[in-house]
Design a protein around this motif. Structure first.
Motif, PDB file in Angstrom:
ATOM      1  N   GLY A 235       0.836  -1.200   0.000  1.00 16.90           N
ATOM      2  CA  GLY A 235       0.000   0.000   0.000  1.00 16.90           C
ATOM      3  C   GLY A 235       0.864   1.241   0.000  1.00 16.90           C
ATOM      4  O   GLY A 235       2.034   1.210   0.429  1.00 16.90           O
ATOM      5  N   ILE A 236       0.320   2.332  -0.449  1.00 14.46           N
ATOM      6  CA  ILE A 236       1.113   3.557  -0.599  1.00 14.46           C
ATOM      7  C   ILE A 236       1.510   4.170   0.734  1.00 14.46           C
ATOM      8  O   ILE A 236       2.483   4.910   0.835  1.00 14.46           O
ATOM      9  CB  ILE A 236       0.359   4.583  -1.482  1.00 14.46           C
ATOM     10  CG1 ILE A 236       1.344   5.651  -1.983  1.00 14.46           C
ATOM     11  CG2 ILE A 236      -0.821   5.195  -0.722  1.00 14.46           C
ATOM     12  CD1 ILE A 236       0.810   6.493  -3.101  1.00 14.46           C
TER      13      ILE A 236
ATOM     14  N   SER B 265       3.727  14.900  -9.260  1.00 14.34           N
ATOM     15  CA  SER B 265       2.371  15.039  -8.721  1.00 14.34           C
ATOM     16  C   SER B 265       2.118  14.009  -7.625  1.00 14.34           C
ATOM     17  O   SER B 265       1.529  14.319  -6.582  1.00 14.34           O
ATOM     18  CB  SER B 265       1.331  14.870  -9.842  1.00 14.34           C
ATOM     19  OG  SER B 265       1.438  15.905 -10.797  1.00 14.34           O
ATOM     20  N   ILE B 266       2.568  12.784  -7.845  1.00 16.54           N
ATOM     21  CA  ILE B 266       2.404  11.730  -6.845  1.00 16.54           C
ATOM     22  C   ILE B 266       3.238  12.037  -5.603  1.00 16.54           C
ATOM     23  O   ILE B 266       2.765  11.921  -4.462  1.00 16.54           O
ATOM     24  CB  ILE B 266       2.801  10.367  -7.441  1.00 16.54           C
ATOM     25  CG1 ILE B 266       1.792   9.950  -8.524  1.00 16.54           C
ATOM     26  CG2 ILE B 266       2.879   9.299  -6.348  1.00 16.54           C
ATOM     27  CD1 ILE B 266       2.218   8.731  -9.328  1.00 16.54           C
ATOM     28  N   LEU B 267       4.481  12.447  -5.816  1.00 14.51           N
ATOM     29  CA  LEU B 267       5.369  12.747  -4.686  1.00 14.51           C
ATOM     30  C   LEU B 267       4.812  13.867  -3.824  1.00 14.51           C
ATOM     31  O   LEU B 267       4.828  13.783  -2.575  1.00 14.51           O
ATOM     32  CB  LEU B 267       6.757  13.143  -5.200  1.00 14.51           C
ATOM     33  CG  LEU B 267       7.551  12.084  -5.963  1.00 14.51           C
ATOM     34  CD1 LEU B 267       8.857  12.672  -6.477  1.00 14.51           C
ATOM     35  CD2 LEU B 267       7.817  10.863  -5.090  1.00 14.51           C
ATOM     36  N   LEU B 268       4.328  14.919  -4.454  1.00 19.87           N
ATOM     37  CA  LEU B 268       3.853  16.084  -3.713  1.00 19.87           C
ATOM     38  C   LEU B 268       2.482  15.861  -3.103  1.00 19.87           C
ATOM     39  O   LEU B 268       2.279  16.056  -1.896  1.00 19.87           O
ATOM     40  CB  LEU B 268       3.820  17.302  -4.643  1.00 19.87           C
ATOM     41  CG  LEU B 268       3.290  18.614  -4.034  1.00 19.87           C
ATOM     42  CD1 LEU B 268       4.150  19.059  -2.859  1.00 19.87           C
ATOM     43  CD2 LEU B 268       3.236  19.719  -5.103  1.00 19.87           C
ATOM     44  N   TYR B 269       1.522  15.442  -3.928  1.00 19.09           N
ATOM     45  CA  TYR B 269       0.131  15.426  -3.473  1.00 19.09           C
ATOM     46  C   TYR B 269      -0.284  14.130  -2.774  1.00 19.09           C
ATOM     47  O   TYR B 269      -1.174  14.153  -1.920  1.00 19.09           O
ATOM     48  CB  TYR B 269      -0.801  15.692  -4.655  1.00 19.09           C
ATOM     49  CG  TYR B 269      -0.701  17.096  -5.191  1.00 19.09           C
ATOM     50  CD1 TYR B 269      -1.257  18.162  -4.508  1.00 19.09           C
ATOM     51  CD2 TYR B 269      -0.049  17.358  -6.393  1.00 19.09           C
ATOM     52  CE1 TYR B 269      -1.169  19.457  -4.989  1.00 19.09           C
ATOM     53  CE2 TYR B 269       0.041  18.653  -6.893  1.00 19.09           C
ATOM     54  CZ  TYR B 269      -0.524  19.694  -6.186  1.00 19.09           C
ATOM     55  OH  TYR B 269      -0.431  20.974  -6.679  1.00 19.09           O
ATOM     56  N   ALA B 270       0.340  13.016  -3.109  1.00 17.66           N
ATOM     57  CA  ALA B 270      -0.013  11.752  -2.450  1.00 17.66           C
ATOM     58  C   ALA B 270       0.898  11.465  -1.265  1.00 17.66           C
ATOM     59  O   ALA B 270       0.436  10.981  -0.225  1.00 17.66           O
ATOM     60  CB  ALA B 270       0.049  10.595  -3.442  1.00 17.66           C
ATOM     61  N   LEU B 271       2.193  11.784  -1.413  1.00 22.88           N
ATOM     62  CA  LEU B 271       3.162  11.413  -0.391  1.00 22.88           C
ATOM     63  C   LEU B 271       3.620  12.591   0.460  1.00 22.88           C
ATOM     64  O   LEU B 271       4.418  12.412   1.393  1.00 22.88           O
ATOM     65  CB  LEU B 271       4.374  10.733  -1.047  1.00 22.88           C
ATOM     66  CG  LEU B 271       4.046   9.455  -1.826  1.00 22.88           C
ATOM     67  CD1 LEU B 271       5.288   8.914  -2.516  1.00 22.88           C
ATOM     68  CD2 LEU B 271       3.451   8.406  -0.898  1.00 22.88           C
ATOM     69  N   ASP B 272       3.148  13.797   0.149  1.00 21.94           N
ATOM     70  CA  ASP B 272       3.499  14.991   0.937  1.00 21.94           C
ATOM     71  C   ASP B 272       5.006  15.207   1.027  1.00 21.94           C
ATOM     72  O   ASP B 272       5.536  15.584   2.079  1.00 21.94           O
ATOM     73  CB  ASP B 272       2.899  14.912   2.345  1.00 21.94           C
ATOM     74  CG  ASP B 272       1.378  14.982   2.336  1.00 21.94           C
ATOM     75  OD1 ASP B 272       0.823  15.751   1.535  1.00 21.94           O
ATOM     76  OD2 ASP B 272       0.741  14.260   3.129  1.00 21.94           O
ATOM     77  N   LEU B 273       5.696  14.982  -0.082  1.00 23.55           N
ATOM     78  CA  LEU B 273       7.133  15.214  -0.148  1.00 23.55           C
ATOM     79  C   LEU B 273       7.398  16.564  -0.816  1.00 23.55           C
ATOM     80  O   LEU B 273       6.665  16.972  -1.725  1.00 23.55           O
ATOM     81  CB  LEU B 273       7.807  14.081  -0.925  1.00 23.55           C
ATOM     82  CG  LEU B 273       7.719  12.707  -0.241  1.00 23.55           C
ATOM     83  CD1 LEU B 273       8.184  11.601  -1.177  1.00 23.55           C
ATOM     84  CD2 LEU B 273       8.540  12.697   1.043  1.00 23.55           C
ATOM     85  N   PRO B 274       8.418  17.297  -0.385  1.00 20.53           N
ATOM     86  CA  PRO B 274       8.634  18.681  -0.831  1.00 20.53           C
ATOM     87  C   PRO B 274       9.238  18.789  -2.226  1.00 20.53           C
ATOM     88  O   PRO B 274      10.413  19.132  -2.396  1.00 20.53           O
ATOM     89  CB  PRO B 274       9.576  19.245   0.236  1.00 20.53           C
ATOM     90  CG  PRO B 274      10.364  18.057   0.678  1.00 20.53           C
ATOM     91  CD  PRO B 274       9.405  16.890   0.639  1.00 20.53           C
ATOM     92  N   VAL B 275       8.436  18.506  -3.234  1.00 18.39           N
ATOM     93  CA  VAL B 275       8.865  18.674  -4.625  1.00 18.39           C
ATOM     94  C   VAL B 275       7.897  19.630  -5.309  1.00 18.39           C
ATOM     95  O   VAL B 275       6.767  19.819  -4.859  1.00 18.39           O
ATOM     96  CB  VAL B 275       8.912  17.331  -5.386  1.00 18.39           C
ATOM     97  CG1 VAL B 275       9.844  16.356  -4.688  1.00 18.39           C
ATOM     98  CG2 VAL B 275       7.526  16.735  -5.517  1.00 18.39           C
ATOM     99  N   PHE B 276       8.339  20.225  -6.405  1.00 17.44           N
ATOM    100  CA  PHE B 276       7.492  21.146  -7.162  1.00 17.44           C
ATOM    101  C   PHE B 276       7.142  20.521  -8.494  1.00 17.44           C
ATOM    102  O   PHE B 276       7.998  19.953  -9.166  1.00 17.44           O
ATOM    103  CB  PHE B 276       8.209  22.481  -7.377  1.00 17.44           C
ATOM    104  CG  PHE B 276       7.366  23.507  -8.082  1.00 17.44           C
ATOM    105  CD1 PHE B 276       6.188  23.967  -7.516  1.00 17.44           C
ATOM    106  CD2 PHE B 276       7.741  24.003  -9.318  1.00 17.44           C
ATOM    107  CE1 PHE B 276       5.396  24.911  -8.165  1.00 17.44           C
ATOM    108  CE2 PHE B 276       6.967  24.949  -9.971  1.00 17.44           C
ATOM    109  CZ  PHE B 276       5.793  25.399  -9.396  1.00 17.44           C
TER     110      PHE B 276
END
Length: 220
Positions: free
Chosen positions: A100-101, A127-138
């Motif tokens: 699971g994610i 998009s996955i890194l930022l919005y699903a995983l809350d990681l600080p990428v743009f």
């Protein structure tokens, strides 16, 4: 000068917090990130609603889904056969490796897993890194490049890296991307609609156009 913080503040005065990405779960963010490729978000919303109706709005459910059934369900998103195959492959790989994610917590692990998967390009990955995983990428996309070039004269270099170096807060990174997409849809389109744009007094492109028009008018 903290240019991207200035961009954020200018846009925030207009749009505030857009609470983007609209999804009921991290799984839906991942699903939406794949479905939104080469289509409008309105079409993605239709497809996700159909997934919800059938109980297929989770990666676990999609990993067990028949390709033809999934393709028919996500038909409104366009390229549905290809997207169905990619969603199932992604979901199976994720469930087999992580269960699971929610088990993915760091950037290195996420990038090493998602990057090799067919159909996960840089924009989808971010998009996955930022919005699903809350990681600080743009999320760097065509809207962002066009808007920053036109309005602020920012072009060339590594804009994505520069934004991430200046803005560390995940929620601000989410909202900055969302606001840029919104103003790009409202005004800063491929053919810009500058009249009525709330940022036209700051916009370098609009200023040049006005000066050019004034010059031509004076010549007449």
């Amino acid at each position: 000068m903290r240019i991207y913080s200035t961009v954020y503040d200018d846009l925030f005065r207009v749009y505030g917090d857009l609470h983007w990405w609209p999804a009921d779960s991290k799984d839906e963010v991942v699903i939406g990130a794949v479905l939104t490729q080469n289509t409008s978000w309105k079409n993605v919303e239709k497809a996700i609603e159909r997934l919800r109706e059938k109980g297929l709005n989770s990666l676990a459910a999609i990993s067990k889904c028949d390709v033809k059934d999934l393709a028919e369900t996500i038909r409104p998103s366009g390229f549905y056969n290809q997207k169905a195959e990619r969603l199932i492959a992604l979901s199976k790989a994720l469930m087999e490796r992580f269960g699971g994610i929610d088990s993915i917590h760091d950037l290195e692990t996420a990038v090493s897993f998602f990057s090799p998967i067919k159909g996960i390009g840089q924009e989808t990955l971010d998009s996955i890194l930022l919005y699903a995983l809350d990681l600080p990428v743009f999320v760097m996309d065509k809207y962002t490049a066009r808007f920053l070039d036109r309005c602020y004269g920012i072009r060339g270099g590594d804009i994505k890296k520069d934004v991430e170096g200046e803005i560390k807060d995940v929620e601000r990174l989410k909202n900055l991307h969302a606001m840029i997409v919104q103003i790009s849809k409202d005004h800063c389109k491929k053919v810009p609609e500058c009249d009525g744009c709330p940022l036209n007094t700051k916009c370098e492109y609009y200023g040049r156009e006005r000066r050019q028009n004034a010059f031509l008018h004076d010549k007449d």
